[in-house]
Design an enzyme around this catalytic site. Structure first.
Site: not given
Lengths: 1104, 359
Positions: A333, A606, A687, A693, A713, A716
């Site tokens: 992430d 994202g 995005r 993911k 973390d 998401n």
């Protein structure tokens, strides 16, 4: 307890041993005493039960934690307070803020750091805080079934006979955090697993390591092999019974007149019992113990402890350790994992002069001349302050622009105590910089901005805000100075601004471009600043047209853009700013090290493409030499497919940019995408939704057969953490979602290198060494029985004493091999970091594979031949030195088992490359234990107590005092060792592995000093460092007057920090905080009066 | 895991900085380098030569299954109905080289020449055969005497239902040939019986601990054995095995004990007697010359295509006759030296310059 036993016997291994036990009860088959199986089985069951019990206790504790939200049901109305997590999908009913607005942070959901606004329906908003009215609220909500679309919601509310549409703007999703909102009420639409977040979480699957799967395959093979051996021996028995046994019936009558074939049948099962040690019962338990031990090392590692928030690393799963040494793909992430989510104003270029040098605390710039300065702001270049003090007009204009052109709100509760509320952290950094350099943004109204310029209060009339959006990549303000001068101030992406500059700037442009490149090279986020003075007449005309367009109904957007375009031209360049999106400590070094270890790192975020790309450069994932950066950004499935197909040999990164189309892509041309992505050196997907993911991870798992690790973390990241082979959560922050579903957790991204290159590698090495040795020792042990069968008429006679069979795996060889698997290290951690290539054998499965297993079996075969035939040849025709018997069964059993134990112990010595005192104690202790136990078992006392259980009385004394016996033991040991040493030595000489090389180097040299953490400087490049985490629409809000200061409500002090003061939240937030010092914000609670400007992220009282 | 253990303060959860927890235990990391491996091999070669014992003991084997007059007895034993009949036969043989005893003190009056009987193809190591005994009974437990363990199946009780003592297949099949060895001098002089010590041929632990006669007050052995039956193939009960020495009867009979120590392999030899060297001409061992052995031929071997032997050997410091170990050690030493040379060559050609060790 009985239930636990039942569960345990459901495990196939344990069931197998129960089956063996049953076999042993049948007297015709029983070739071993019952205790040979019962003792290990009881031990194994006890250990497993104890482990299960501890696991139960742990999971109950987790359950208790969740209990608070357990009772929430659909239809309940919930009150949320500031900074609380939303834990169900809610329809917003009412809020404390005007117009029923609430402000939420969705970083947990999509990784975006700016605040978002949600607004309740007016009809429900009127319910206010009145609990009675809320309780009486009687409406009906019809909405779509639970799904995983985070960006869409459709439904209707029927209330008092009226229908109201519901969309995403009225809904608070689980995973959001309430910010700057005193309270709000919400109606639960979906709870628990039906929430959109949980729908995005993916399935929780029981994770197994590849070694586990290989082990299961091997165990099946071993079963097959066992059946094969037993069949061979049963056939042998059949022939023997026909040829020899039938002649021997005078001495040993057949049982119940059984025929040879039936005898063979019985022999088959008898040999199943005897040879069952090829599938040793203690294998699974030992594997569990080793994993547990290696997990504890992770928990204990002081180098993975983060002192700032008192968070040690934690191995939440204890069954995956060795897989940490085989990782090929890391999915990371961005926000909160790679970055700290803190922005600092680092450098700038004003009128062709670059300012800002990194320095230490001694030469911090002193801002005491400015009473309004933010004491936490740090800058190291004194020349800029000098320039300001010397009233350099360009420098003044530069900071004036920063103080005027933004959408930040200011709060001043007491004279001189300013707090900025910024929607994006970048802006906060810039405005604070201007503040410290003497251009203090003080307050604003919808049509004016008040600033203090070098101590003088000035108010600028705010005539227009030309808002930011992702296409324009710039924002402008048009202001009238107190002197009446009209100016347009613009900041934005360098490429965009440069297109709109006046021709006279070309020289300055070149210089600034160089500076921009330099900034970009350091991974800083850059913005170019420009201004122009406006002609009053022209502006009035423009203003009129602007008004017309603003009120027109069709094509407003396009027309506005045209208007903006028209006025934003012939700008004069002022300079550029460089803001650092602070990375977590050591991220570039970690990424560099991991890529040297052939681990591919993909960033899935994202967030927007620019910010992701910028972080890609700053954390060394994208490098300047990757000049063929490739962006997949087609807007339709066809475009994307086309782009994927057209690219031949891309090096660089891919940005499947738009979520919807990426979705299609996943379905339509996933393989094309994968092929392309795997050709790339680095991949960044922006995005992407949480579920996507996971889909990316699944894609790699499925088609590359690679071991994957996902690190994140926030909520998401939960889906990918669950989908990957190993999930790692960043702990010590607000959200616990990622940590709770992760397998390992620690506080800093940089600990990943230690987890993989040290702990993972060691775990894998230890597990493989353990398995190789374990199979070796058990095969050797068992094959000797096989050879003996040819001498004892295939009668299922054991070679060893039954007690030896019972204790061999449990006592005599257990601790040395456990010691090896808990302590062994081929090279120490410093050298592991020095040579990341050491990690590669794990990725290639070199240490334990079917081939290695086969080699191991061959080696056992050789050893067992030596261990049976050497004692046989040495002893079968000999006698003691006093002429008495030594070729009897009992002496032979003792001799063979002693030979075996010496041989396997010496072999262990060769496997072990790290002899600690504990190892030495275990090895020597086990040998001593063997002799102690053997002599005890063979003692007079034991025999006289239980004559039939200890028939070996005196064997030890009578045969181990014979030189013959010891010469045999020595010979078997030499012959077992000789080929091993020869083979290994030749290999090291002829084609040494990387391990051998590093070991040799380690032995020669002192460990290298740990690499210094230096900022990695790159050569200048031709690329834009532009990135701006800003969202559209705030310009309108600022000018709309919707948020005129509303009267402060009487409320208890410190309220706005209610959520922070509870212990469940650590002060280190991942919220879009901004701290000029780079330190975590919100550490100190101050008495902030809540104002109307609460839609902004409060920069209140940044921590000292 | 990782719980704070009663600590408090800002670093409550900081892991202990101990060498064990941080995996920094001091350790020895051995490596297979030329400095260790090559000297080891060069040392092992000569060392193995030293260990290969050269003085091989003397040994003489005589297969008497069908030799000499034993042929008749062999045929007779085929017929089960004549099992109770005695059969005596005689086999003559010649020892070319005297069994000289050099290192045993004369005072002991026991020589180092051992007389064994050997059996071939007799599987004492069959699992069911080996299990078919009751150590509890043979250690003299009176309960087991009358109620033998089920392990003794199918030799627990006789046809009359009396418990068998000693029970089990092993005891039942005890070797029951007996031998008299005679020396005929250098030429064909008068036959001198070779004195054999028939006791002290068992392990001390077997004779004194593992096997004991049941005791019941002051009763004689025969009285104690009252109510038990002798094993099916035995011609006399356990308490009458040795008519000359009453202390050598019952379960502690030396021949029985020797037989009960089951052999590991189907071809084995068991000690029958030790040369008694008190009188001439046996003071220095067995002289060369003609010998004969008189056999009371009882044990049937034709069922299992077995052979019976008489074996005479001496022993050396490292034990009895052993052809294997010296040769094995010699071969090993040659192998070690050969490997050492190969490894040295490999090391000089490839490993020494360390080029392979570079990346």
């Amino acid at each position: 307890m009985p239930l636990n036993l039942f569960e345990q016997f459901q495990r196939i291994a344990n069931a197998y041993f129960l089956f063996l036990l049953v076999l042993q009860v049948i007297p015709q088959i029983s070739s071993l005493s019952w205790f040979t199986t019962v003792v290990p089985l009881v031990l194994v069951l006890t250990v497993t039960a104890a482990k299960d019990a501890t696991d139960d206790i742990v999971s109950k504790r987790v359950f208790f934690l969740c209990g608070k939200w357990m009772n929430v049901q659909v239809g309940d109305i919930i009150k949320l307070e500031n900074n609380q997590f939303v834990t169900a999908d809610l329809m917003l009913l009412s809020s404390s803020e005007p117009l029923n607005l609430v402000y939420i942070e969705t970083a947990e959901l999509d990784g975006e750091t700016n605040l978002k606004v949600r607004q309740a329906l007016t009809v429900t908003g009127d319910l206010g805080e009145d609990v009675e009215k809320l309780a009486d609220f009687n409406g009906e909500v019809r909405c779509e079934p639970p799904n995983n679309r985070l960006d869409r919601f459709m439904g209707t509310l029927t209330y008092a006979g009226q229908k109201y549409p519901l969309d995403n703007e009225k809904v608070l999703l689980r995973g959001c955090t309430l910010r700057n909102t005193q309270w709000c009420f919400g109606l639960v639409l979906f709870g628990g697993p039906e929430t959109k977040l949980m729908q995005n979480c993916g399935k929780t699957t029981f994770k197994r390591t590849s070694i586990d799967r290989l082990m299961n395959v091997l165990v099946l093979c071993i079963f097959g092999f066992l059946a094969f051996m037993c069949t061979v021996l049963a056939i042998g028995n059949c022939f023997w019974e026909l040829n020899e046994g039938s002649n021997f019936t005078a001495f040993l009558p057949r049982q119940d007149g059984n025929e040879a074939t039936f005898s063979a049948f019985l022999a088959f099962w008898s040999y199943v019992i005897i040879l069952n040690t090829v599938v040793p019962i203690s294998l699974y338990v030992s594997v569990e113990i080793i994993r547990l031990g290696n997990s504890f090392y992770i928990d204990w590692d002081g180098k993975m402890y983060h002192a700032a928030n008192d968070t040690p690393a934690e191995a939440r799963t204890t069954t995956l350790n060795e897989e940490l040494g085989q990782i090929q793909y890391v999915f990371s992430d961005k926000t909160g994992t790679l970055t700290q989510n803190i922005m600092t104003f680092n450098k700038c270029s004003v009128n062709g002069k670059s300012y800002g040098e990194s320095g230490n605390d001694q030469n911090k710039v002193d801002f005491s001349f400015n009473s309004l300065a933010d004491p936490r702001f740090v800058f190291h270049d004194h020349s800029l302050v000098e320039a300001v003090k010397l009233e350099n007009p360009e420098v003044h204009a530069f900071f004036r622009l920063l103080a005027l052109c933004h959408t930040v709100m200011a709060e001043e509760k007491r004279e001189g105590e300013l707090f900025y509320l910024a929607q994006s952290p970048d802006e906060g950094a810039l405005v604070t910089a201007a503040r410290n350099f003497g251009f203090v943004f003080r307050s604003r109204t919808p049509d004016s901005v008040s600033i203090v310029e070098m101590g003088r209060q000035r108010s600028y009339e705010l005539l227009a805000i030309l808002d930011f959006n992702n296409v324009r990549k710039r924002m402008s303000v048009i202001v009238r100075s107190p002197e009446g001068k009209l100016s347009l101030y613009c900041k934005g992406a360098d490429t965009i601004i440069y297109e709109r500059l006046h021709r006279s700037c070309s020289k300055l442009m070149d210089v600034t471009t160089e500076h921009l490149n330099e900034f970009a090279g350091e991974g800083l986020r850059t913005l170019a600043l420009a201004y122009k003075d406006l002609d009053e007449e022209y502006f009035n005309g423009w203003k009129r047209r602007h008004h017309e367009v603003s009120t027109s109904l069709d094509g407003r957007e396009g027309k506005l853009d045209e208007l903006y375009e028209e006025i934003e031209k012939d700008l004069l360049l002022l300079g550029a700013t460089a803001v650092e999106d602070k990375l977590q400590d050591g991220v570039p070094q970690t990424i560099e090290l991991l890529s040297k270890a052939h681990i591919k790192i993909w960033v899935l975020t994202g967030d927007k493409q620019e910010t992701a790309e910028n972080i890609g450069y700053s954390c060394n994932l994208l490098r300047e030499e990757m000049n063929e950066v490739f962006v997949v950004s087609g807007n339709s499935p066809e475009d994307v497919r086309q782009e994927l197909r057209s690219e031949v040999s891309p090096i660089g990164k891919c940005f499947p940019s738009h979520p919807i189309h990426f979705f299609v892509l996943i379905r339509g041309s996933e393989l094309a995408f994968l092929r392309l992505a795997c050709l790339c050196k680095a991949v960044i997907c922006c995005r992407v939704t949480p579920l996507q993911k996971a889909q990316v991870v699944e894609l790699v798992k499925k088609h590359k057969q690679a071991v994957t690790l996902a690190i994140g973390d926030g909520a998401n990241d939960v889906s990918m953490i669950k989908a990957a082979h190993i999930g790692v959560g960043i702990s010590g922050q607000e959200g616990m979602q990622a940590v709770l579903s992760s397998d390992y957790s620690f506080a800093q991204f940089r600990f990943l290198q230690r987890l993989l290159l040290v702990h993972g590698r060691w775990s894998y090495l230890r597990m493989c060494k353990f398995l190789r040795y374990f199979f070796y020792k058990n095969f050797t042990f068992t094959f000797v029985h096989f050879w003996y069968a040819f001498f004892c008429g295939f009668s299922a006679q054991t070679v060893y004493d039954e007690w030896f069979i019972t204790l061999y795996n449990l006592v005599y060889t257990a601790l040395p091999v456990l010691g090896m698997s808990l302590f062994d290290q081929d090279v120490n951690d410093a050298w592991s970091f020095q040579h990341p290539q050491l990690y590669v054998p794990g990725q290639l499965n070199l240490y334990f594979s079917k081939k290695a297993f086969f080699k191991c079996a061959l080696h056992s075969c050789y050893s067992s031949l030596v261990l049976f035939f050497i004692p046989y040849a040495a002893v079968h025709d000999t006698v003691r030195d006093d002429g008495k018997d030594v070729a009897d069964y009992q002496s032979f059993a003792l001799l063979t088992q002693t030979c075996l134990l010496f041989a396997v112990t010496i072999q262990l010595g060769f496997e072990m490359s790290y002899w600690t005192a504990v190892n030495t104690f275990f090895v020597l202790g086990s040998l001593a234990m063997y002799f102690a136990v053997t002599f005890t078992m063979y003692s007079d006392g034991m025999f006289l107590t239980l004559p039939s259980a200890f028939p070996f009385i005196g064997t030890g004394r009578n045969s181990l005092n014979q030189p013959n016996i010891w010469l045999t033991i020595l010979l078997t040991s030499i012959l077992c060792v000789l080929p091993v040493v020869t083979y290994r030595f030749l290999f090291i000489q002829l084609c040494p592995t990387i391990n051998d090389k590093v070991q040799v180097r380690q032995a020669k040299a002192t460990p290298p000093p740990p690499p210094r953490r230096t900022r990695i400087r790159r050569t200048s490049s031709r690329r834009s460092g532009y990135a701006f985490s800003h969202a559209q629409g705030y310009g309108d809000l600022v000018t709309s007057g919707r948020f005129l200061r509303r009267p402060a409500l009487p409320r208890s002090s410190g309220f706005s920090h209610a959520g922070r003061t509870t212990t469940s939240f650590s002060p280190m937030g991942r919220s879009a905080g901004y701290s000029p010092t780079g330190r975590p914000q919100n550490a100190k609670v101050s008495d902030v009066e809540v104002t109307s400007l609460q839609m902004y992220k409060t920069i209140r009282d940044p921590a000292l | 895991m990782g719980e704070a253990k009663g600590k408090s303060g800002p670093s409550a959860r900081r892991p202990d900085n101990s060498a064990f927890k941080q995996q920094r235990l001091p350790a020895w990391s051995p490596m297979l380098t030329a400095n260790t491996v090559l000297p080891f091999f060069y040392f092992m070669g000569p060392f193995c030569v030293l260990l290969s014992p050269f003085d091989s003991p003397l040994s003489f084997q005589l297969d008497y299954t069908k030799a000499g007059s034993c042929d008749e007895c062999f045929e007779m034993r085929k017929n089960v109905s004549k099992a109770a009949l005695n059969c005596f036969c005689k086999v003559e043989f010649r020892i070319e080289k005297a069994f000289k005893v050099t290192n045993a003190p004369l005072k002991q009056l026991r020589g180092d020449v051992f007389f064994y009987y050997g059996l071939q193809n007799f599987h004492q190591n069959l699992r069911r055969y080996m299990d078919s005994r009751d150590d509890g009974q043979m250690v003299g437990r009176t309960t087991n005497l009358k109620n033998p363990s089920t392990y003794c199946e199918p030799f627990i009780k006789d046809q009359k239902g009396l418990p068998i003592a000693p029970c089990g297949a092993v005891a039942n099949s005890v070797f029951n040939d007996s031998f008299t060895l005679s020396y005929h001098g250098g030429s064909s002089g008068p036959a001198v019986p070779v004195p054999l010590l028939r006791q002290g041929i068992t392990w001390y632990t077997d004779k004194n601990i593992k096997y004991r006669n049941p005791k019941d007050g002051n009763m004689t052995l025969a009285q104690v054995f009252q109510g038990t039956a002798q094993p099916r193939y035995w011609q006399k009960p356990a308490y009458e095995l040795d008519p000359r020495d009453p202390a050598n009867n019952g379960f502690i009979n030396d021949d029985l004990i020797v037989w009960m120590r089951e052999a590991a392999f189907p071809n084995f030899k068991k000690l029958y007697g030790v040369l008694y060297r008190a009188k001439k001409p046996f003071i220095k061992g067995l002289p060369a010359g003609n010998y004969s052995v008189d056999v009371s031929y009882n044990f049937p071997v034709q069922h299992f295509r077995g052979r019976k032997q008489v074996v005479l050997t001496t022993v050396t410091w490292f034990g009895g006759q052993n052809h294997f170990l010296p040769i094995a050690y010699l071969i090993t030493s040659c192998l070690t030296l050969l490997v050492a040379v190969v490894l040295t060559v490999a090391w000089c050609k490839f490993g020494k310059n360390g080029r392979n060790m570079e990346e």
